[in-house]
Each structure stands twice: as C-alpha cells, then as structure tokens.
Design a protein around this motif. Structure first.
Motif, PDB file in Angstrom:
ATOM      1  N   ASP A 442       0.829  -1.213   0.000  1.00  0.00           N
ATOM      2  CA  ASP A 442       0.000   0.000   0.000  1.00  0.00           C
ATOM      3  C   ASP A 442       0.855   1.252   0.000  1.00  0.00           C
ATOM      4  O   ASP A 442       0.529   2.252  -0.651  1.00  0.00           O
ATOM      5  N   GLU A 443       1.957   1.202   0.723  1.00  0.00           N
ATOM      6  CA  GLU A 443       2.812   2.382   0.843  1.00  0.00           C
ATOM      7  C   GLU A 443       3.571   2.670  -0.448  1.00  0.00           C
ATOM      8  O   GLU A 443       3.705   3.825  -0.858  1.00  0.00           O
ATOM      9  N   LYS A 444       4.074   1.623  -1.108  1.00  0.00           N
ATOM     10  CA  LYS A 444       5.008   1.814  -2.217  1.00  0.00           C
ATOM     11  C   LYS A 444       4.417   1.569  -3.606  1.00  0.00           C
ATOM     12  O   LYS A 444       4.835   2.217  -4.577  1.00  0.00           O
ATOM     13  N   LEU A 445       3.455   0.650  -3.726  1.00  0.00           N
ATOM     14  CA  LEU A 445       3.070   0.204  -5.062  1.00  0.00           C
ATOM     15  C   LEU A 445       1.592   0.372  -5.394  1.00  0.00           C
ATOM     16  O   LEU A 445       1.205   0.216  -6.559  1.00  0.00           O
ATOM     17  N   ASN A 446       0.766   0.663  -4.410  1.00  0.00           N
ATOM     18  CA  ASN A 446      -0.671   0.755  -4.683  1.00  0.00           C
ATOM     19  C   ASN A 446      -0.983   1.839  -5.709  1.00  0.00           C
ATOM     20  O   ASN A 446      -1.755   1.622  -6.658  1.00  0.00           O
ATOM     21  N   ASN A 447      -0.404   3.018  -5.515  1.00  0.00           N
ATOM     22  CA  ASN A 447      -0.673   4.121  -6.451  1.00  0.00           C
ATOM     23  C   ASN A 447      -0.221   3.774  -7.867  1.00  0.00           C
ATOM     24  O   ASN A 447      -0.859   4.170  -8.849  1.00  0.00           O
ATOM     25  N   LEU A 448       0.861   3.026  -7.953  1.00  0.00           N
ATOM     26  CA  LEU A 448       1.351   2.611  -9.262  1.00  0.00           C
ATOM     27  C   LEU A 448       0.331   1.716  -9.955  1.00  0.00           C
ATOM     28  O   LEU A 448       0.060   1.868 -11.156  1.00  0.00           O
ATOM     29  N   CYS A 449      -0.269   0.801  -9.208  1.00  0.00           N
ATOM     30  CA  CYS A 449      -1.273  -0.095  -9.788  1.00  0.00           C
ATOM     31  C   CYS A 449      -2.493   0.681 -10.280  1.00  0.00           C
ATOM     32  O   CYS A 449      -3.081   0.333 -11.307  1.00  0.00           O
ATOM     33  N   MET A 450      -2.877   1.720  -9.539  1.00  0.00           N
ATOM     34  CA  MET A 450      -4.031   2.520  -9.964  1.00  0.00           C
ATOM     35  C   MET A 450      -3.675   3.385 -11.171  1.00  0.00           C
ATOM     36  O   MET A 450      -4.529   3.658 -12.027  1.00  0.00           O
ATOM     37  N   THR A 451      -2.427   3.831 -11.254  1.00  0.00           N
ATOM     38  CA  THR A 451      -1.989   4.641 -12.401  1.00  0.00           C
ATOM     39  C   THR A 451      -2.106   3.866 -13.699  1.00  0.00           C
ATOM     40  O   THR A 451      -2.431   4.424 -14.749  1.00  0.00           O
ATOM     41  N   TRP A 452      -1.851   2.558 -13.650  1.00  0.00           N
ATOM     42  CA  TRP A 452      -1.954   1.731 -14.860  1.00  0.00           C
ATOM     43  C   TRP A 452      -3.366   1.742 -15.443  1.00  0.00           C
ATOM     44  O   TRP A 452      -3.553   1.492 -16.632  1.00  0.00           O
ATOM     45  N   LEU A 453      -4.371   2.019 -14.601  1.00  0.00           N
ATOM     46  CA  LEU A 453      -5.755   2.020 -15.087  1.00  0.00           C
ATOM     47  C   LEU A 453      -6.030   3.145 -16.070  1.00  0.00           C
ATOM     48  O   LEU A 453      -7.017   3.088 -16.820  1.00  0.00           O
ATOM     49  N   VAL A 454      -5.187   4.159 -16.079  1.00  0.00           N
ATOM     50  CA  VAL A 454      -5.395   5.272 -17.016  1.00  0.00           C
ATOM     51  C   VAL A 454      -4.285   5.320 -18.059  1.00  0.00           C
ATOM     52  O   VAL A 454      -4.048   6.356 -18.687  1.00  0.00           O
ATOM     53  N   ASP A 455      -3.605   4.192 -18.249  1.00  0.00           N
ATOM     54  CA  ASP A 455      -2.566   4.107 -19.279  1.00  0.00           C
ATOM     55  C   ASP A 455      -3.186   4.318 -20.654  1.00  0.00           C
ATOM     56  O   ASP A 455      -4.355   3.995 -20.901  1.00  0.00           O
ATOM     57  N   HIS A 456      -2.408   4.853 -21.605  1.00  0.00           N
ATOM     58  CA  HIS A 456      -2.943   5.134 -22.938  1.00  0.00           C
ATOM     59  C   HIS A 456      -3.069   3.886 -23.801  1.00  0.00           C
ATOM     60  O   HIS A 456      -3.655   3.933 -24.876  1.00  0.00           O
ATOM     61  N   VAL A 457      -2.521   2.753 -23.325  1.00  0.00           N
ATOM     62  CA  VAL A 457      -2.626   1.489 -24.067  1.00  0.00           C
ATOM     63  C   VAL A 457      -3.698   0.621 -23.418  1.00  0.00           C
ATOM     64  O   VAL A 457      -3.648   0.359 -22.209  1.00  0.00           O
ATOM     65  N   PHE A 458      -4.666   0.141 -24.236  1.00  0.00           N
ATOM     66  CA  PHE A 458      -5.773  -0.637 -23.673  1.00  0.00           C
ATOM     67  C   PHE A 458      -5.299  -1.923 -23.012  1.00  0.00           C
ATOM     68  O   PHE A 458      -5.812  -2.326 -21.958  1.00  0.00           O
ATOM     69  N   ALA A 459      -4.320  -2.594 -23.622  1.00  0.00           N
ATOM     70  CA  ALA A 459      -3.832  -3.850 -23.048  1.00  0.00           C
ATOM     71  C   ALA A 459      -3.317  -3.645 -21.624  1.00  0.00           C
ATOM     72  O   ALA A 459      -3.462  -4.529 -20.769  1.00  0.00           O
ATOM     73  N   ILE A 460      -2.734  -2.485 -21.360  1.00  0.00           N
ATOM     74  CA  ILE A 460      -2.253  -2.176 -20.014  1.00  0.00           C
ATOM     75  C   ILE A 460      -3.436  -1.955 -19.078  1.00  0.00           C
ATOM     76  O   ILE A 460      -3.449  -2.460 -17.944  1.00  0.00           O
ATOM     77  N   ARG A 461      -4.442  -1.210 -19.540  1.00  0.00           N
ATOM     78  CA  ARG A 461      -5.623  -0.962 -18.692  1.00  0.00           C
ATOM     79  C   ARG A 461      -6.337  -2.277 -18.363  1.00  0.00           C
ATOM     80  O   ARG A 461      -6.768  -2.501 -17.226  1.00  0.00           O
ATOM     81  N   GLU A 462      -6.453  -3.131 -19.359  1.00  0.00           N
ATOM     82  CA  GLU A 462      -7.114  -4.423 -19.150  1.00  0.00           C
ATOM     83  C   GLU A 462      -6.327  -5.273 -18.157  1.00  0.00           C
ATOM     84  O   GLU A 462      -6.893  -5.885 -17.236  1.00  0.00           O
ATOM     85  N   ALA A 463      -5.000  -5.333 -18.344  1.00  0.00           N
ATOM     86  CA  ALA A 463      -4.158  -6.112 -17.429  1.00  0.00           C
ATOM     87  C   ALA A 463      -4.186  -5.528 -16.021  1.00  0.00           C
ATOM     88  O   ALA A 463      -4.147  -6.267 -15.028  1.00  0.00           O
ATOM     89  N   ALA A 464      -4.271  -4.196 -15.916  1.00  0.00           N
ATOM     90  CA  ALA A 464      -4.321  -3.539 -14.607  1.00  0.00           C
ATOM     91  C   ALA A 464      -5.589  -3.928 -13.856  1.00  0.00           C
ATOM     92  O   ALA A 464      -5.575  -4.124 -12.637  1.00  0.00           O
ATOM     93  N   ALA A 465      -6.713  -4.031 -14.593  1.00  0.00           N
ATOM     94  CA  ALA A 465      -7.971  -4.445 -13.964  1.00  0.00           C
ATOM     95  C   ALA A 465      -7.874  -5.881 -13.447  1.00  0.00           C
ATOM     96  O   ALA A 465      -8.292  -6.184 -12.321  1.00  0.00           O
ATOM     97  N   LEU A 466      -7.315  -6.767 -14.243  1.00  0.00           N
ATOM     98  CA  LEU A 466      -7.138  -8.154 -13.809  1.00  0.00           C
ATOM     99  C   LEU A 466      -6.174  -8.242 -12.628  1.00  0.00           C
ATOM    100  O   LEU A 466      -6.343  -9.068 -11.731  1.00  0.00           O
TER     101      LEU A 466
END
Length: 603
Positions: A442-466
């Motif tokens: 939560d301290e180090k990586l949670n925000n990074l995981c949420m940032t992937w949800l707004v990536d400009h590549v759909f494959a990244i957004r889809e993988a981030a949701a999974l």
C-alpha cells in the motif's frame, strides 16, 4: 466373398474378419482393427489366441508405421489374454519382428513392451525364450535389431544363471564396439542402466573399459551419451575407485572439443556432484564448473548458469562460502554481463537463490549490485526472472533494505516507455505483492497499480484491472473496499470517456472477487449512475455490465434497480445502446425474471 465364407469355418470368423480388415487399403480401418485386438482375443479365448492370433500377427509385420506402433503397444499388455505368465513367451515372436523395423518409434515401443513382459517370465522362460531373443537381436544383420537389443540386457540379466550372464556381458561388449554409430549410441544410452544390475567386480572389469572407450568415441553423439552413464557408474563405485576409474574420463569430457559433450556435462553436473561426493567435488568439479561457466559456447554457459544455485547448495558446508566467494562468484559476475540473453536469463532464474546461502552481509555487498544490474537489463525475461524470485532476498536482507535497493528499479520498469515491459511487470505484481506484504504494498506500489488504469494502451488498462482482481483475492474484500473500490468509482466521473469505460471494466472484473454485498452496496449505484452518460459507448457498456453482474443480485435488486434502468436504456436514441439493453433484458435476465414471477404467483 464374406469372411466366414473365406475360411469355411465360423469358428475362425474373428481371425478372418481381422485378415480382411488388415488387407483393406484404408489405414484408419487397419488401425482400428489393431486397437480391437484385445476384444478379438477375448472372443477367441486364450488357446486360440496363442495358436491362431499371435502367429498370424507375427507373420503380418508389413503395415504402416502407425498401425505397427499401435500393435507394439497392444502386445505389451497382452499377457492375461494368452493365459498368464506361463505363456507370456508366445508374445515374443511378433514383438521381435517389430523390434527390427525401420521406424524408430515402432522399435522403441516394441522394446518398451518387451521390457514390460520380461518381468513376467520365469527364470527358465527367460533363459529358454527371452535371452535367445536378445542374442538374435544383438547379432542381427541390420543395425535396427542391434539398437533394439541394447535396451533389453538390464531387464533380464539379474534373473539368469552365471553362464548366461557372461554371455550377455559379451554381447553387450560387442554392441559397444559395433561398427555402426547408431548402435554404439544405443549401447551408450543404456550403459548406466546396465551398470546398476551388473555385479561390482564385473562393473570394474567389463563395463568401466566400455565406458572409457565410449567416452573417447569418434562420434560426439556417442561421447555425450557416455556422460549420462558416468552418473550411474560413479554412484555405484567406492570413492577411491571413482577417483581412479571415472574422474579422468569425466575431466576429459568437461574439456571435450565438441560443445555438445560439454553441454551434456553441464546439464548433468549436479547429478555428477551427488554421485562423486564432496571431496571429489571440491578437488575436481569446482574447477570444471568454473571452466563450463566460462565456456566459449553460449549453450554451455547457459546450461551451467542454470546449475549455479543447486551446485552451491550441495557444496560441503565447511567450505561452501569460501568456494562460492572465491571460485563461483567471479564467474557469476561475468555472466551477469554476458552478451547472450539466454545465458543472462538462465542465471537470473537462479541467482537470487544464492542469497540464503551466502547470508545478509554477502548479499548486500556482493549480490545486490548484480541484482540491480539484471533488473535494468534490456532483456525483459532477465528482469522478470529477478522479480519473480525476490522473496528469496526479502527473507535474508529484510524489506527495508530491499525497498531501498531494488524497488526503485522495479518502479522504473513499471513506468517503462515500452508498453510490453509495463505489461510484463503488471503480470508479476500479485506475486510481488505477496512477497512484500499488504502494508508495504500500500505504501510503495498501490498508487502505481491505480496509475496503470489510465494508461494510454488498452492492453495495459485491461491487465491492470485483472491485476486488481488478483490483489483483492490476495488481500481480501476489506482491503478492496478501502484501497481499490473508492479509486475505481472516482474514475466514473473522469472527463475522459476511456477512463469511465475502464471504471466499468474494473467493476466487471472485481465483482466476483469483492462479493455480492460490496458490489450491490458500492459498485452497482456507480454503474446505474452512468446510465445517463453522454457517450453512447459508455451507456451500452453499462447494459453489458448489468447483464454480467446479474447472478450476484437478489430478486429485489433486480426488480427495483436493474430492470428499470435497462428499460430506460432500451429507449435510448443510440441503436447500439438499444441493442445491448434489449439483449440484457431478453437474454441474460429472461430466466431470472420468469423465475421471480413464478415465485410471486406460487406465493
């Protein structure tokens, strides 16, 4: 003419039918007939199977390879159908014929079946029937029969008389010096197996010279197979005999002019280490291993690199750290910078395992710089092999040191400009989360995981949701309701419609992991609120989401919240929204609605 008319005897009908089918031009029909042999044998009974069916099969070895392969396999389990162990020898003639055919897979299957039924022979039957077969195959004119013979010595040797044993050793000796390389290869591949059943005195007097000769054969394909035999032979000999009789040959193999032989030594190195013991390992195998790690051929270096962790673990504890630091680690440092990506990847898959062996101080001083170098390697597989084994280092140096040293490199990869690199890091994030723990994550990586949800590549957004779904499954629904769901819901109000679509994607994926209560209480209102979105793509995805989430809802929720909103969407001016809303109502909800109405009527 009918089959029964052909024979003139109804009692021979099954054999006659089989003859007709095996003469048919259709290969599949002939194959099916062979696969029915056990049924035919049951119909004939054991006596007629022995007197009619088996002789017929022995005389008809002329078919397609596929048919012969099926026949060889069938005969290996035919013992009960010929009357049991007392009559198992009658299966030898057809299998002997199959063991001489040109196609390798057929011969191998015939040998497998012969090996299986050898144990079912009595000692007298072995000497009277099985051993003569081995001798005939050994002395066959064609190399095919002689190669097949090599696999049969070990299964009959122990249960025959001393005189017959001497004959078998002589025949095997002849095969090891055969003029045909294929036969010598077959003999070399079975030498270790034969060594395990031969008496120790004959192992030294008869088989060791054969091993030495095969290891010096002009064909490298023979020499490399002799390396496999080395493992078995070394494990059978006392320490002093191993040093005297085996090690000179093994040293030569480790420096062989053929890279394929050196590769085999590298591939079998830890097995050799177990076989020869700690003293010989320290004196002979450590220098040999260093040489293999520095080999000019990348394939050899890669095979050796794969063995680094296991080799170091199995060193004598009294000298382990000294040997690793003095002899192995310098080679490892060179391999980290190797020009071949397969070598670096092989090393990366095991190098983290050195951390528990060397301890905290050595890990921090010597290994961490190597890990950092590999985390920044241009080859994605190298980086991922390091990430997937971080738990080994975490246990030794602690999470604080790990975060200071390696985590920045991981975060850098997670923000890499190449989307495939980011994708690969996402796929390893649940594993990394499990290794680091929920608080650190939560301290180090949670925000990074949420940032992937707004990536400009759909494959990244889809993988981030999974990825979020896997994290919820790992950390629980309470964590999801506090750390994930609020941020997902916030995306429903984002100005970018792609981010709103990602919100729906996340809800679709997270619903099962979060459970019914959290979905209905928190996520369903968000989905319904998006029914009035100004982008048609969002609205028809709302309809699809409601359809997918249906099984999680109770009847009251369906009637009061879901169905009315789908009815509104069905009146939408956009054709696609109308279509998916109608599909949700008539398809996904029809059964639920009808069940609900039936329940109301019955009440």
């Amino acid at each position: 003419m009918a089959a029964s008319e052909t024979t003139g005897d109804d009692s021979l009908y099954p054999i006659a039918v089989l003859i007709d089918e095996l003469r048919n031009e259709d290969v599949q029909l002939r194959l099916n007939s062979i696969k029915k042999l056990s049924t035919i044998a049951l119909a004939l009974g054991v006596e007629r199977t022995r007197s009619e069916l088996i002789p017929f099969l022995a005389d008809t070895i002329y078919d397609e390879d596929e048919v012969l392969l099926a026949l060889a396999e069938q005969l290996g389990s035919f013992t009960p159908l010929v009357g049991g162990n007392d009559f198992v020898h009658c299966l030898l003639p057809p299998l002997e014929s199959l063991a001489t055919v040109e196609e390798t897979v057929v011969r191998d299957k015939a040998v497998d079946s012969l090996r299986a039924i050898a144990a079912q022979h009595s000692q007298s039957d072995l000497e009277n029937h099985f051993v003569p077969l081995v001798k005939r195959l050994s002395g066959g004119d064609w190399f095919t029969s002689r190669t097949s013979a090599c696999g049969l010595f070990s299964v009959c040797y122990q249960r025959v008389s001393a005189g017959v044993k001497a004959e078998l050793r002589q025949h095997f000796r002849n095969l090891c010096s055969d003029d045909t390389p294929m036969v010598r290869r077959a003999a070399a591949s079975k030498l270790g197996e034969f060594a395990k059943v031969v008496e120790i005195e004959y192992l030294k007097s008869d088989l060791i010279p054969l091993f030495t000769a095969l290891a010096q054969d002009e064909q490298d394909s023979v020499r490399l197979l002799a390396v496999e035999a080395c493992v078995s032979i070394a494990s059978l000999l006392p320490h002093s005999d191993t040093e005297q009789l085996v090690m000179p040959t093994l040293r030569s193999a480790a420096e062989d002019k053929s890279w394929r032989v050196r590769y085999m030594v590298a591939d079998k190195f830890t097995e050799l280490q177990h076989a020869v013991g700690p003293e010989i390992t320290k004196a002979d195998l450590v220098p040999a291993f260093q040489s293999l790690l520095k080999d000019v051929e990348a394939e050899v270096r890669a095979a050796s690199a794969h063995k680094v962790k296991e080799f170091c673990q199995d060193l004598d504890p009294s000298v382990r750290e000294t040997v690793i630091m003095t002899n192995i680690l310098p080679c490892v440092k060179e391999l980290v910078l190797d020009t071949n990506q397969h070598v670096k990847s092989a090393l990366a898959s095991v190098i983290m395992g050195l951390s528990p062996i060397l301890g905290k101080d050595n890990t921090i001083e010597h290994l961490l710089p190597l890990f950092l170098t590999q985390l920044k390697d241009e080859c994605p597989e190298v980086r991922l092999n390091i990430i997937s084994n971080l738990d080994c280092v975490n246990e030794v140096i602690g999470i604080k040191q790990l975060s200071q040293s390696l985590l920045p490199a991981i975060v850098e990869l997670a923000e890499d400009t190449k989307w495939r690199v980011r994708l690969a890091i996402i796929e390893y994030m649940p594993l990394l989360a499990g290794q680091l723990g929920v608080e650190f994550f939560d301290e180090k990586l949670n925000n990074l995981c949420m940032t992937w949800l707004v990536d400009h590549v759909f494959a990244i957004r889809e993988a981030a949701a999974l990825n979020l779904k896997k994290l919820v499954e790992k950390f629980g629904t309470e964590w999801a309701s506090n750390m994930v769901v609020p941020k997902v819901i916030q995306m429903s109000r984002d100005q970018n419609y792609l981010h709103r679509l990602t919100c729906l994607l996340c809800i679709n994926v997270l619903a099962d992991a979060c459970g019914c209560e959290l979905t209905v209480k928190t996520m369903l209102p968000t989905v319904i609120g998006m029914c009035t979105d100004n982008v048609p793509n969002v609205r028809f995805n709302v309809a699809k989401t409601l359809q997918k989430l249906g099984p999680l809802f109770d009847q009251n929720t369906i009637q009061q919240q879901v169905k009315p909103n789908l009815e509104k969407l069905r009146q939408d001016p956009d054709g696609d929204v109308q279509y998916f809303s109608q599909e949700a109502l008539e398809g996904g909800w029809a059964l639920i609605f009808s069940s609900f109405m039936y329940f109301c009527v019955m009440s």
